[in-house]
Design a protein around this motif. Sequence first.
Motif, PDB file in Angstrom:
ATOM      1  N   THR A   1     127.951 -83.791 -20.629  1.00  0.00           N
ATOM      2  CA  THR A   1     127.353 -84.323 -21.848  1.00  0.00           C
ATOM      3  C   THR A   1     125.995 -84.912 -21.522  1.00  0.00           C
ATOM      4  O   THR A   1     125.619 -85.049 -20.364  1.00  0.00           O
ATOM      5  CB  THR A   1     128.228 -85.423 -22.474  1.00  0.00           C
ATOM      6  OG1 THR A   1     128.341 -86.491 -21.545  1.00  0.00           O
ATOM      7  CG2 THR A   1     129.600 -84.903 -22.841  1.00  0.00           C
ATOM      8  N   SER A   2     125.279 -85.262 -22.564  1.00  0.00           N
ATOM      9  CA  SER A   2     123.970 -85.880 -22.380  1.00  0.00           C
ATOM     10  C   SER A   2     124.001 -87.281 -22.963  1.00  0.00           C
ATOM     11  O   SER A   2     125.057 -87.788 -23.342  1.00  0.00           O
ATOM     12  CB  SER A   2     122.902 -85.031 -23.075  1.00  0.00           C
ATOM     13  OG  SER A   2     123.149 -85.030 -24.460  1.00  0.00           O
ATOM     14  N   PHE A   3     122.832 -87.881 -23.108  1.00  0.00           N
ATOM     15  CA  PHE A   3     122.772 -89.246 -23.625  1.00  0.00           C
ATOM     16  C   PHE A   3     123.325 -89.328 -25.051  1.00  0.00           C
ATOM     17  O   PHE A   3     123.818 -90.353 -25.465  1.00  0.00           O
ATOM     18  CB  PHE A   3     121.337 -89.775 -23.593  1.00  0.00           C
ATOM     19  CG  PHE A   3     120.451 -89.163 -24.634  1.00  0.00           C
ATOM     20  CD1 PHE A   3     120.251 -89.804 -25.843  1.00  0.00           C
ATOM     21  CD2 PHE A   3     119.823 -87.951 -24.418  1.00  0.00           C
ATOM     22  CE1 PHE A   3     119.444 -89.250 -26.810  1.00  0.00           C
ATOM     23  CE2 PHE A   3     119.016 -87.388 -25.371  1.00  0.00           C
ATOM     24  CZ  PHE A   3     118.814 -88.042 -26.575  1.00  0.00           C
ATOM     25  N   SER A   4     123.248 -88.239 -25.802  1.00  0.00           N
ATOM     26  CA  SER A   4     123.722 -88.247 -27.187  1.00  0.00           C
ATOM     27  C   SER A   4     125.235 -88.091 -27.285  1.00  0.00           C
ATOM     28  O   SER A   4     125.820 -88.386 -28.319  1.00  0.00           O
ATOM     29  CB  SER A   4     123.051 -87.130 -27.981  1.00  0.00           C
ATOM     30  OG  SER A   4     123.463 -85.886 -27.477  1.00  0.00           O
ATOM     31  N   GLY A   5     125.851 -87.578 -26.230  1.00  0.00           N
ATOM     32  CA  GLY A   5     127.287 -87.370 -26.246  1.00  0.00           C
ATOM     33  C   GLY A   5     127.707 -86.060 -26.882  1.00  0.00           C
ATOM     34  O   GLY A   5     128.890 -85.784 -27.015  1.00  0.00           O
ATOM     35  N   LEU A   6     126.741 -85.228 -27.283  1.00  0.00           N
ATOM     36  CA  LEU A   6     127.064 -83.937 -27.901  1.00  0.00           C
ATOM     37  C   LEU A   6     127.463 -82.917 -26.841  1.00  0.00           C
ATOM     38  O   LEU A   6     126.999 -82.970 -25.709  1.00  0.00           O
ATOM     39  CB  LEU A   6     125.865 -83.408 -28.685  1.00  0.00           C
ATOM     40  CG  LEU A   6     125.410 -84.248 -29.863  1.00  0.00           C
ATOM     41  CD1 LEU A   6     124.153 -83.658 -30.478  1.00  0.00           C
ATOM     42  CD2 LEU A   6     126.502 -84.369 -30.907  1.00  0.00           C
ATOM     43  N   SER A   7     128.289 -81.977 -27.243  1.00  0.00           N
ATOM     44  CA  SER A   7     128.720 -80.920 -26.324  1.00  0.00           C
ATOM     45  C   SER A   7     127.701 -79.779 -26.326  1.00  0.00           C
ATOM     46  O   SER A   7     126.802 -79.729 -27.161  1.00  0.00           O
ATOM     47  CB  SER A   7     130.085 -80.388 -26.751  1.00  0.00           C
ATOM     48  OG  SER A   7     129.960 -79.705 -27.982  1.00  0.00           O
ATOM     49  N   VAL A   8     127.867 -78.852 -25.399  1.00  0.00           N
ATOM     50  CA  VAL A   8     126.978 -77.691 -25.305  1.00  0.00           C
ATOM     51  C   VAL A   8     127.051 -76.867 -26.592  1.00  0.00           C
ATOM     52  O   VAL A   8     126.023 -76.397 -27.099  1.00  0.00           O
ATOM     53  CB  VAL A   8     127.355 -76.834 -24.077  1.00  0.00           C
ATOM     54  CG1 VAL A   8     126.563 -75.549 -24.053  1.00  0.00           C
ATOM     55  CG2 VAL A   8     127.163 -77.617 -22.798  1.00  0.00           C
ATOM     56  N   GLU A   9     128.244 -76.697 -27.154  1.00  0.00           N
ATOM     57  CA  GLU A   9     128.406 -75.917 -28.380  1.00  0.00           C
ATOM     58  C   GLU A   9     127.667 -76.572 -29.537  1.00  0.00           C
ATOM     59  O   GLU A   9     127.051 -75.885 -30.369  1.00  0.00           O
ATOM     60  CB  GLU A   9     129.890 -75.757 -28.728  1.00  0.00           C
ATOM     61  CG  GLU A   9     130.661 -74.850 -27.792  1.00  0.00           C
ATOM     62  CD  GLU A   9     131.015 -75.550 -26.470  1.00  0.00           C
ATOM     63  OE1 GLU A   9     131.088 -76.795 -26.450  1.00  0.00           O
ATOM     64  OE2 GLU A   9     131.180 -74.845 -25.466  1.00  0.00           O
ATOM     65  N   GLU A  10     127.719 -77.898 -29.606  1.00  0.00           N
ATOM     66  CA  GLU A  10     127.020 -78.609 -30.681  1.00  0.00           C
ATOM     67  C   GLU A  10     125.504 -78.458 -30.539  1.00  0.00           C
ATOM     68  O   GLU A  10     124.792 -78.284 -31.528  1.00  0.00           O
ATOM     69  CB  GLU A  10     127.415 -80.087 -30.683  1.00  0.00           C
ATOM     70  CG  GLU A  10     128.850 -80.296 -31.131  1.00  0.00           C
ATOM     71  CD  GLU A  10     129.355 -81.706 -30.872  1.00  0.00           C
ATOM     72  OE1 GLU A  10     130.093 -82.221 -31.737  1.00  0.00           O
ATOM     73  OE2 GLU A  10     129.010 -82.293 -29.816  1.00  0.00           O
ATOM     74  N   TYR A  11     125.000 -78.501 -29.315  1.00  0.00           N
ATOM     75  CA  TYR A  11     123.569 -78.290 -29.094  1.00  0.00           C
ATOM     76  C   TYR A  11     123.160 -76.876 -29.487  1.00  0.00           C
ATOM     77  O   TYR A  11     122.102 -76.661 -30.075  1.00  0.00           O
ATOM     78  CB  TYR A  11     123.179 -78.542 -27.638  1.00  0.00           C
ATOM     79  CG  TYR A  11     122.905 -79.991 -27.332  1.00  0.00           C
ATOM     80  CD1 TYR A  11     121.877 -80.674 -27.972  1.00  0.00           C
ATOM     81  CD2 TYR A  11     123.667 -80.673 -26.410  1.00  0.00           C
ATOM     82  CE1 TYR A  11     121.623 -81.996 -27.695  1.00  0.00           C
ATOM     83  CE2 TYR A  11     123.418 -82.003 -26.125  1.00  0.00           C
ATOM     84  CZ  TYR A  11     122.393 -82.668 -26.773  1.00  0.00           C
ATOM     85  OH  TYR A  11     122.145 -83.970 -26.496  1.00  0.00           O
ATOM     86  N   LYS A  12     123.992 -75.887 -29.159  1.00  0.00           N
ATOM     87  CA  LYS A  12     123.675 -74.507 -29.533  1.00  0.00           C
ATOM     88  C   LYS A  12     123.596 -74.364 -31.044  1.00  0.00           C
ATOM     89  O   LYS A  12     122.721 -73.676 -31.562  1.00  0.00           O
ATOM     90  CB  LYS A  12     124.725 -73.549 -28.965  1.00  0.00           C
ATOM     91  CG  LYS A  12     124.588 -73.315 -27.485  1.00  0.00           C
ATOM     92  CD  LYS A  12     125.612 -72.329 -26.986  1.00  0.00           C
ATOM     93  CE  LYS A  12     125.457 -72.129 -25.490  1.00  0.00           C
ATOM     94  NZ  LYS A  12     126.432 -71.168 -24.961  1.00  0.00           N
ATOM     95  N   LEU A  13     124.495 -75.022 -31.751  1.00  0.00           N
ATOM     96  CA  LEU A  13     124.478 -74.977 -33.204  1.00  0.00           C
ATOM     97  C   LEU A  13     123.212 -75.634 -33.754  1.00  0.00           C
ATOM     98  O   LEU A  13     122.553 -75.095 -34.644  1.00  0.00           O
ATOM     99  CB  LEU A  13     125.722 -75.672 -33.771  1.00  0.00           C
ATOM    100  CG  LEU A  13     125.791 -75.767 -35.284  1.00  0.00           C
ATOM    101  CD1 LEU A  13     125.913 -74.377 -35.900  1.00  0.00           C
ATOM    102  CD2 LEU A  13     126.947 -76.640 -35.705  1.00  0.00           C
ATOM    103  N   ILE A  14     122.847 -76.777 -33.208  1.00  0.00           N
ATOM    104  CA  ILE A  14     121.670 -77.505 -33.681  1.00  0.00           C
ATOM    105  C   ILE A  14     120.387 -76.733 -33.388  1.00  0.00           C
ATOM    106  O   ILE A  14     119.465 -76.709 -34.197  1.00  0.00           O
ATOM    107  CB  ILE A  14     121.617 -78.907 -33.042  1.00  0.00           C
ATOM    108  CG1 ILE A  14     122.738 -79.773 -33.614  1.00  0.00           C
ATOM    109  CG2 ILE A  14     120.270 -79.568 -33.255  1.00  0.00           C
ATOM    110  CD1 ILE A  14     122.937 -81.088 -32.898  1.00  0.00           C
ATOM    111  N   LEU A  15     120.316 -76.077 -32.237  1.00  0.00           N
ATOM    112  CA  LEU A  15     119.099 -75.376 -31.834  1.00  0.00           C
ATOM    113  C   LEU A  15     118.984 -73.960 -32.384  1.00  0.00           C
ATOM    114  O   LEU A  15     118.004 -73.272 -32.114  1.00  0.00           O
ATOM    115  CB  LEU A  15     118.995 -75.357 -30.308  1.00  0.00           C
ATOM    116  CG  LEU A  15     118.780 -76.731 -29.669  1.00  0.00           C
ATOM    117  CD1 LEU A  15     118.819 -76.615 -28.156  1.00  0.00           C
ATOM    118  CD2 LEU A  15     117.475 -77.340 -30.129  1.00  0.00           C
ATOM    119  N   ALA A  16     119.954 -73.524 -33.157  1.00  0.00           N
ATOM    120  CA  ALA A  16     119.881 -72.195 -33.777  1.00  0.00           C
ATOM    121  C   ALA A  16     118.707 -72.168 -34.756  1.00  0.00           C
ATOM    122  O   ALA A  16     118.389 -73.166 -35.402  1.00  0.00           O
ATOM    123  CB  ALA A  16     121.185 -71.871 -34.499  1.00  0.00           C
TER     124      ALA A  16
END
Length: 136
Positions: free
Chosen positions: A78-93
């Motif tokens: 995880t990162s400082f935000s606590g989001l998972s890799v899948e959540e980051y992929k969704l956000i960066l789409a």
Amino acid sequence: MAANRYRRFLKLCEEWPVDETKRGRDLGTYLRQRVAQAFREGENTQVAEPEACDEMYESLARIHSNYYKHKYPRPRDTSFSGLSVEEYKLILATDTLEEFKEMNKGMWKKLQEKFASRSSEEKEKDWVKSLSRPRT
């Protein structure tokens, strides 16, 4: 020797994944375009700087093989935000980023776009309507 370099880059391009959610911003797509530009003549292309070409290939190969991920393992995924890799992929789409841009537009910009998209005939009718209204 140029043919060998060309084949190595082609193999790397084949193995490099393409992320369809990042239209126009995907590293795999960009890599394919750059290789096509650099080796326009295919195996017959003469490489001006062979050392730089080899260094570029080695760098890309290390990134592709997750060399640095294995060399410097992270204690948590995880990162400082606590989001998972899948959540980051969704956000960066690309689609999600476009939605965020639309949400962040100011009221003035939205009004400009609303009225700018209308045809000149519609604008003229609105203008005539506003002039023909009786003043109160």
